[in-house]
Design an enzyme around this catalytic site. Structure first.
Site, short mmCIF file in Angstrom:
data_model
loop_
_atom_site.label_atom_id
_atom_site.label_comp_id
_atom_site.label_asym_id
_atom_site.label_seq_id
_atom_site.Cartn_x
_atom_site.Cartn_y
_atom_site.Cartn_z
N ARG A 31 0.83 -1.22 0.00
CA ARG A 31 0.00 0.00 0.00
C ARG A 31 0.86 1.26 0.00
NH1 ARG A 31 -1.08 1.07 6.02
NH2 ARG A 31 0.77 -0.05 6.64
N CYS A 52 26.41 18.26 25.90
CA CYS A 52 25.89 16.92 26.16
C CYS A 52 26.15 16.52 27.61
CB CYS A 52 26.56 15.93 25.22
SG CYS A 52 26.27 14.21 25.69
N CYS A 55 28.85 13.50 27.80
CA CYS A 55 30.25 13.57 27.37
C CYS A 55 31.18 13.68 28.59
CB CYS A 55 30.46 14.76 26.43
SG CYS A 55 30.04 14.40 24.71
N ALA A 61 22.49 17.47 34.61
CA ALA A 61 21.31 18.27 34.95
C ALA A 61 21.30 18.69 36.42
CB ALA A 61 20.05 17.50 34.60
N ASN A 77 20.69 7.63 37.36
CA ASN A 77 19.88 8.53 36.55
C ASN A 77 19.37 9.70 37.40
OD1 ASN A 77 17.82 9.71 34.90
ND2 ASN A 77 17.49 7.73 33.89
N HIS A 124 30.96 11.18 21.49
CA HIS A 124 29.58 11.61 21.31
C HIS A 124 28.99 11.12 19.99
CE1 HIS A 124 26.17 14.29 22.11
NE2 HIS A 124 26.24 14.71 20.85
N ASN A 193 17.36 2.78 24.16
CA ASN A 193 16.48 3.43 23.19
C ASN A 193 17.39 4.19 22.25
OD1 ASN A 193 14.03 2.65 24.38
ND2 ASN A 193 14.15 4.34 25.84
N SER A 201 16.52 10.90 23.75
CA SER A 201 16.63 12.35 23.77
C SER A 201 18.09 12.81 23.67
CB SER A 201 15.96 12.91 25.02
OG SER A 201 16.39 12.22 26.17
N HIS A 204 24.30 10.72 22.25
CA HIS A 204 25.50 10.12 22.84
C HIS A 204 25.19 8.65 23.14
CE1 HIS A 204 29.43 10.82 25.01
NE2 HIS A 204 29.15 9.54 25.21
N HIS A 206 24.37 5.39 24.61
CA HIS A 206 24.17 4.99 26.00
C HIS A 206 22.99 4.04 26.13
CE1 HIS A 206 21.06 8.09 25.62
NE2 HIS A 206 20.51 7.63 26.74
N GLN A 208 20.24 2.32 29.37
CA GLN A 208 19.76 2.52 30.73
C GLN A 208 19.66 1.18 31.44
OE1 GLN A 208 16.71 5.46 31.52
NE2 GLN A 208 16.51 5.86 29.33
N HIS A 322 17.21 -10.02 28.53
CA HIS A 322 16.46 -10.79 29.52
C HIS A 322 17.33 -11.91 30.06
CE1 HIS A 322 12.34 -9.36 27.82
NE2 HIS A 322 12.81 -8.55 28.73
N LYS A 354 6.89 1.62 10.75
CA LYS A 354 5.67 0.88 11.05
C LYS A 354 5.12 1.44 12.37
CE LYS A 354 2.63 -2.42 11.46
NZ LYS A 354 1.46 -2.48 10.58
N LEU A 356 2.72 0.90 15.50
CA LEU A 356 1.94 -0.09 16.23
C LEU A 356 0.88 0.71 16.98
CD1 LEU A 356 4.84 -2.42 17.37
CD2 LEU A 356 3.28 -2.75 15.47
N TYR A 359 -5.18 -0.89 15.63
CA TYR A 359 -5.48 -2.32 15.69
C TYR A 359 -4.52 -3.03 16.63
CZ TYR A 359 -7.13 -6.91 14.39
OH TYR A 359 -7.68 -8.16 14.46
O1 LIG Z 1 14.67 7.93 30.16
P1 LIG Z 1 14.53 8.75 28.90
O2 LIG Z 1 15.55 8.34 27.86
O3 LIG Z 1 14.48 10.20 29.15
O4 LIG Z 1 13.09 8.35 28.33
C1 LIG Z 1 12.83 7.39 27.34
O5 LIG Z 1 12.92 6.05 27.84
C2 LIG Z 1 12.01 5.70 28.89
C3 LIG Z 1 12.16 4.21 29.19
O6 LIG Z 1 11.88 3.40 28.08
C4 LIG Z 1 10.56 6.04 28.51
O7 LIG Z 1 9.75 5.89 29.65
C5 LIG Z 1 10.43 7.48 27.98
O8 LIG Z 1 9.12 7.69 27.53
C6 LIG Z 1 11.43 7.67 26.84
O9 LIG Z 1 11.34 8.99 26.33
O1 LIG Z 2 -4.32 1.24 7.77
P1 LIG Z 2 -3.47 2.48 7.81
O2 LIG Z 2 -4.16 3.67 8.36
O3 LIG Z 2 -2.78 2.74 6.51
O4 LIG Z 2 -2.29 2.11 8.83
C1 LIG Z 2 -2.26 2.44 10.18
O5 LIG Z 2 -3.12 1.64 10.98
C2 LIG Z 2 -2.84 0.23 11.00
C3 LIG Z 2 -3.76 -0.43 12.01
O6 LIG Z 2 -3.58 0.05 13.31
C4 LIG Z 2 -1.38 -0.05 11.34
O7 LIG Z 2 -1.11 -1.42 11.13
C5 LIG Z 2 -0.42 0.79 10.48
O8 LIG Z 2 0.91 0.58 10.93
C6 LIG Z 2 -0.81 2.26 10.60
O9 LIG Z 2 0.06 3.06 9.82
#
Ligand SMILES: O=P(O)(O)O[C@H]1O[C@H](CO)[C@@H](O)[C@H](O)[C@H]1O
Ligand SMILES: O=P(O)(O)O[C@H]1O[C@H](CO)[C@@H](O)[C@H](O)[C@H]1O
Lengths: 391, 391
Positions: A31, A52, A55, A61, A77, A124, A193, A201, A204, A206, A208, A322, A354, A356, A359
């Site tokens: 699609r 940063c 660094c 903070a 943290n 960095h 992340n 955010s 650099h 890293h 957690q 895990h 993609k 999520l 649906y």
């Molecule tokens: O801790 P950070 O990097 O500021 O925050 C990031 O990771 C966290 C743990 O997955 C999430 O809860 C935050 O929503 C995300 O922005």
């Molecule tokens: O069907 P759409 O609007 O193109 O697609 C959207 O909704 C779907 C169902 O939640 C998801 O699978 C897709 O990733 C999202 O982009």
């Protein structure tokens, strides 16, 4: 061989590791896409950024300064999701009927713990994909030392932990102190992340490490599933059998060495989701030998480099390890099987992800390309990191 | 009253509706944010867009043209995730040991069904928040007719479905045909993805309706939990009791009328997550009376308008309705309790969202502000839609 039919038809697949189903719709990638595009990561960062907070030498903070560290650096943290000390909480209990329903439907429990941030490198502008396996080894060693120092004193893996601590020299740039003895934590979640699309955010490099007094949902579900499988299948381990099946089928394998198998799992939800599984029964980081730590570093390197090569971009993902809980019974340790998940959102290109969403959140996870197709693409994009060839 | 301590300390809360825990860290909203910002939705759209495949009269991706519809218009998704017809799939079964493990660990089942797209309005530039309750009623009527026409012939709610079909006039702009009789589908998931941040690729107000031959994970889990509660608590319903508790506590209630309660549930994961619950035992859309359909429209209007008012933006969310399966036993229908979930990602402002990433995916969902704080803010932003006051 996987029934070729599954390449073309909508079907559900079962995830035995967490006990749930997902929907696979292979034809959906056809699609057109008119929705949000990710900003491509430009990756023109300086090696040192005075702004940063990760660094070396910089202020953080809440006022602390980072040492002039060389490889990795871990600290508590400044905005931890859980803390060691907080007011006590005892839910009110009442004996009148109305309130009994309330205490049934409004259940809470206190959560304490410690959250760490761990840098992978002093640079960095680097990422795991840019680092060599031997440069990633110090990261794995730091994970191992932190895990070892947080284990309960009666933990079934204490001997392995002591061996690991004696093998791996302490980080000369300082180490995190485990919380005081009275506070035995239950689980340690190591996760990264990477990329703005995954809520990161600070570029650099890293990860957690969140340690909590309770066993979180996901590793908890996996432990239940693995224990059930072990009981029902003559003492065999779920991931032991899964490694065997994937090696025999050889359709979803992305890469492997002696110690680790890298696959797009049968039940992958994210487009290029990858699972790194220990081939032998490793319960936790502390059981890896020095050679296996290097092999684990190789596996992490292969996954992250292939991700970047796939769409020639700084590929976003969330990853996590895990393993056995920090405080657990003999059986829980025995049922644990060391593995690492990678959940990347990109689907079609460096800018189309993609989502999520509707649906997936309301009904069940849904993916477009099959894990077999994803594995074939990741197998084909090994070789030098694309950025290096551009230089 | 909720123990005030929970406003300040990290804790876990239990979601009895899907049987899992989440982590709440109220102090975390204090951290600075340097990550991705959402592009604010400018909302300067034309009332009719010649390029939009949902506007009246326009051509769609695969060549069909939309009628000059007045209110709602439903059609089969040109890129459906599941289809009515596809090749058959019979997993290979082998009796040798190796293959038994494979068929155990690589389980799949075919999934067939039908996916629809439903527009809420002929106007390209409107949203549910801009529409009045009486303008939303035709949407609810269309949902009801589509649900009714897909019910199995022996469904426990057939009589209610027939009554609803006779009450609601057919859409003069055409109706979707249910699939042929041999294909009795199991579940209908109605959901909306609104806003680019929630993967929506077209701002024309619309939802999707995916019907499948299998019961998806989420409504499946809820049905198990509701059935268990019913057995363990003298035939009382989980959501019946929950409505009572929330009305008595009055801490998480956002808004209510005679037929529906709108709350930020105790176990909310998303920052401003909302649950709309029927106050009496409504099993599915077809059981709503005309007056209740209007009251449901009012509830949807209140939620979406308050969302937009909160940060004075076109607030993104995914929403979805859970109700009795299309094909089900007497008991499954009895255990169902009509409700609608809203999952919005925004947290601090029109451009700063909450990412459910590393820890949330690997360990367990984690939220920052408490549901009580979220409810208080949503209670306070009723009144006229902010855009209307600006005009
Ligand atoms: O801790 P950070 O990097 O500021 O925050 C990031 O990771 C966290 C743990 O997955 C999430 O809860 C935050 O929503 C995300 O922005
Ligand atoms: O069907 P759409 O609007 O193109 O697609 C959207 O909704 C779907 C169902 O939640 C998801 O699978 C897709 O990733 C999202 O982009």
């Amino acid at each position: 061989m996987t029934d070729k039919v599954l390449d073309d038809i909508s079907h559900r697949r079962y995830n035995p590791l967490n006990g749930s189903w997902l929907l696979v719709s292979p034809h959906r990638t056809k699609r057109p896409w008119q929705g949000q595009q990710e900003a491509p990561a430009l990756n023109k960062l300086p090696e040192y950024d005075p702004q940063c907070y990760l660094c070396p030498g910089n202020k953080r903070a809440q006022g602390d300064s980072n040492p002039q560290y060389k490889n990795t650096f871990a600290f508590v943290n400044d905005y931890s999701a859980v803390k060691e000390e907080q007011q006590e909480y005892h839910p009110e209990k009442n004996s009148n009927g109305e309130d009994d329903i309330a205490s049934l439907l409004l259940q809470a429990q206190p959560a304490i713990g410690r959250c760490y941030v761990l840098t992978f490198s002093a640079k960095h502008d680097t990422t795991l994909a840019d680092m060599s396996a031997s440069e990633i080894v110090p990261v794995i060693e730091t994970w191992t030392r932190i895990y070892a120092s947080h284990l309960s004193s009666s933990h079934p893996l204490q001997a392995a932990a002591q061996r690991a601590l004696s093998e791996i020299p302490p980080n000369p740039d300082g180490e995190v102190e485990p919380p005081k003895k009275e506070l035995q934590l239950r689980y340690m979640q190591i996760f990264e992340n990477k990329g703005a699309a995954m809520g990161c955010s600070n570029p650099h490099p890293h990860c957690q490490i969140w340690t909590t007094s309770t066993l979180p949902e996901e590793p908890g579900k996996e432990l239940v599933q693995m224990t059930k499988y072990h009981r029902e299948h003559k003492g065999r381990h779920l991931l032991e059998d899964y490694v065997k099946v994937e090696m025999a089928k050889n359709e979803r394998v992305v890469w492997q060495n002696d110690a680790f198998l890298v696959v797009c799992p049968w039940w992958a939800v994210w487009p290029f989701e990858v699972l790194v599984i220990a081939k032998r029964h490793v319960r936790a980081l502390v059981e890896l030998t020095p050679e296996e730590r290097l092999q684990f570093a190789e596996a992490v390197q292969e996954v992250t480099r292939r991700y970047d090569n796939l769409f020639e971009t700084n590929f976003p993902y969330s990853s996590g390890i895990h393993q056995a809980p920090l405080d657990c019974t003999e059986e829980e340790a025995e049922m644990s099987w060391f593995h690492m998940h990678f959940y990347p959102p990109l689907l079609r290109s460096a800018t189309v992800r993609k989502f999520l969403v509707g649906y997936e959140l309301m009904a069940e996870p849904q993916r477009d390309i099959t894990p077999e197709q994803a594995a074939a693409r990741l197998r084909d994009c090994g070789g030098k990191l694309y950025r290096k060839s551009l230089q």
